[in-house]
Design a protein around this motif. Structure first.
Motif, PDB file in Angstrom:
ATOM      1  N   TYR A   1       0.817  -1.210   0.000  1.00  9.45           N
ATOM      2  CA  TYR A   1       0.000   0.000   0.000  1.00  9.45           C
ATOM      3  C   TYR A   1       0.854   1.265   0.000  1.00  9.45           C
ATOM      4  O   TYR A   1       0.425   2.304  -0.477  1.00  9.45           O
TER       5      TYR A   1
ATOM      6  N   ALA B   1       1.963   1.814  -3.621  1.00 11.80           N
ATOM      7  CA  ALA B   1       0.896   1.878  -4.622  1.00 11.80           C
ATOM      8  C   ALA B   1       0.454   3.323  -4.817  1.00 11.80           C
ATOM      9  O   ALA B   1       0.402   4.098  -3.875  1.00 11.80           O
ATOM     10  N   GLU B   2       0.151   3.687  -6.071  1.00 17.89           N
ATOM     11  CA  GLU B   2      -0.273   5.057  -6.350  1.00 17.89           C
ATOM     12  C   GLU B   2      -1.798   5.174  -6.359  1.00 17.89           C
ATOM     13  O   GLU B   2      -2.332   6.268  -6.431  1.00 17.89           O
ATOM     14  N   VAL B   3      -2.477   4.039  -6.344  1.00 17.40           N
ATOM     15  CA  VAL B   3      -3.947   4.106  -6.352  1.00 17.40           C
ATOM     16  C   VAL B   3      -4.504   3.441  -5.109  1.00 17.40           C
ATOM     17  O   VAL B   3      -3.841   2.654  -4.474  1.00 17.40           O
TER      18      VAL B   3
END
Lengths: 222, 205
Positions: free
Chosen positions: B200, B203-205
């Motif tokens: 997480y 992660a970019e989204v």
């Protein structure tokens, strides 16, 4: 409107708690009048744990659902938690001064734990403010909030290991060591502080949502 | 099997980079020696073994912090993070590889620091050596995750100590007191948590 009703109920409950603490419950035989701060100090401390726990729960919800609302809720809960944590440090310090004659005692487990948690959760804001808003920030905040809730028991154990126990243990395995009047006052105070948290949480959340709406509208206009 | 080979390849990359550039380890070594020298003058004469041991632990924590601050700098400056995240490997492998590299640097710094401590102050027992090794695991695991968080922010070098030091307090308690079981518990909890949540953080989204 529901927030208004909650605010009124909170004010009534806080008034009742203050009345019980000062006029109903008898003074402690051992510590005298100053022991009455217990009815504020301990509920505030417990509420602070509730805030951090709630913030971590919302963080977990965020990581599962990727719902931006859960991120805001987690942030607001932790924000409230830090404020109650600061109050715990202050009331604990006052109590330590009154009963042991010092402002700070490293022998007081709970107080030291709150110092560690206070440092940890203040860094949460540093993290949040140094990263641009977006999914990435929400992810990191959520992970940090989860670390925090795991750090609480680990730190508690660490502090117990490192210290001699002079903090009065009011709750033990035989249930609360209090008389009926004391227990009633404690429960009312705890309910009052929890209600304060619930009200502040709702108010701050409403503010954050209005902020977010406003920003969206501005972006649409621009 | 591919997970393991990904980890090996990524760790090898970090170690090779360090071997060629020599950016992190020499500064960690110099730092820990300088810190021990300062502690010699900071301690009152005849302060005893326990006080010196406490300072050894703070020196180790700050040395680790120095290494951790550097851990993701190359990724950040060269825009390597995007490439790593795009690579067809499990993201936790990135964390595991970086943690292993940090662990190697820490161990290398301590191979010098512990004998130096024994020479400057007083001898150390096997229990302390085991405690330091156990503490390294937790430091590398948690520090690498928080290091990845800190480089994403604007105040990179400033942020990591703020995030990491409260997490290091239990390590110091376990290390100074010699509570090996507590250090094992700490490692077990936070290694699993860091391994599960690293995905997480990048992660970019």
């Amino acid at each position: 409107m529901k927030t208004h009703a909650l605010a009124v109920a909170t004010a009534a409950l806080v008034g009742l708690a203050v009345a019980l603490v000062f006029f109903y419950v008898p003074s402690d035989a051992d510590q005298g009048f100053s022991q009455r701060i217990f009815y504020f100090h301990v509920p505030i401390a417990l509420t602070s744990y509730v805030c951090f726990g709630w913030g971590a729960w919302k963080a977990l919800r965020y990581l599962r659902s990727r719902d931006a609302r859960a991120d805001t809720e987690s942030y607001v809960a932790i924000h409230q938690g830090v404020m109650f944590g600061a109050l715990t440090l202050i009331t604990g310090s006052i109590w330590a001064k009154a009963s042991w004659g010092v402002w700070w005692s490293w022998g007081e487990n709970q107080l030291v734990l709150f110092l560690v948690l206070f440092l940890f959760y203040c860094a949460y804001f540093m993290l949040r403010f140094s990263v641009d808003a977006g999914a990435s920030r929400a992810n990191m905040s959520a992970v940090y909030a989860l670390f925090g809730v795991v750090l609480i028991p680990v730190s508690f154990l660490a502090i117990r290991l490192s210290q001699n126990f002079i903090h009065p243990v009011v709750f033990n395995s035989h249930g609360p060591q209090m008389t009926g009047a004391q227990f009633l006052t404690f429960c009312v105070s705890f309910a009052a502080v929890l209600a304060v948290f619930a009200t502040l949480y709702r108010v701050e959340l409403a503010g954050k949502r209005i902020d977010a709406h406003l920003r969206e509208l501005r972006e649409l206009l621009a | 099997m591919t997970y393991l080979s990904d980890v090996v390849a990524l760790t090898r990359k970090d170690l090779l980079l360090e071997l060629r550039a020599k950016e992190t380890l020499p500064s960690m070594l110099l730092f820990v020696l300088a810190a021990l020298t300062i502690f010699h003058f900071a301690l009152p004469r005849g302060a005893g073994h326990t006080a010196a041991l406490g300072l050894l632990w703070s020196a180790l924590i700050f040395t680790a912090l120095l290494g951790l601050t550097r851990a993701f700098v190359a990724e950040r400056e060269q825009g390597m993070f995007d490439a790593l995240v795009l690579a067809p490997c499990d993201r936790s492998a990135i964390w595991l590889a970086k943690s292993l590299a940090v662990l190697a640097f820490l161990a290398a710094a301590e191979v010098v620091a512990l004998p130096a401590f024994a020479a400057f102050f007083s001898g150390i027992g096997g229990r302390t050596v085991v405690a330091v090794a156990l503490a390294d695991l937790g430091i590398a695991a948690v520090g690498t995750l928080f290091g990845a968080m800190a480089v994403a922010g604007r105040a990179r070098e400033l942020l990591l100590p703020l995030l990491f030091l409260p997490m290091a307090i239990p390590i110091v308690v376990g290390g100074v007191g010699g509570y090996l079981w507590f250090l094992v518990l700490y490692d077990a909890i936070f290694v699993v948590l860091a391994w599960a949540t690293f995905e997480y953080v990048v992660a970019e989204v």
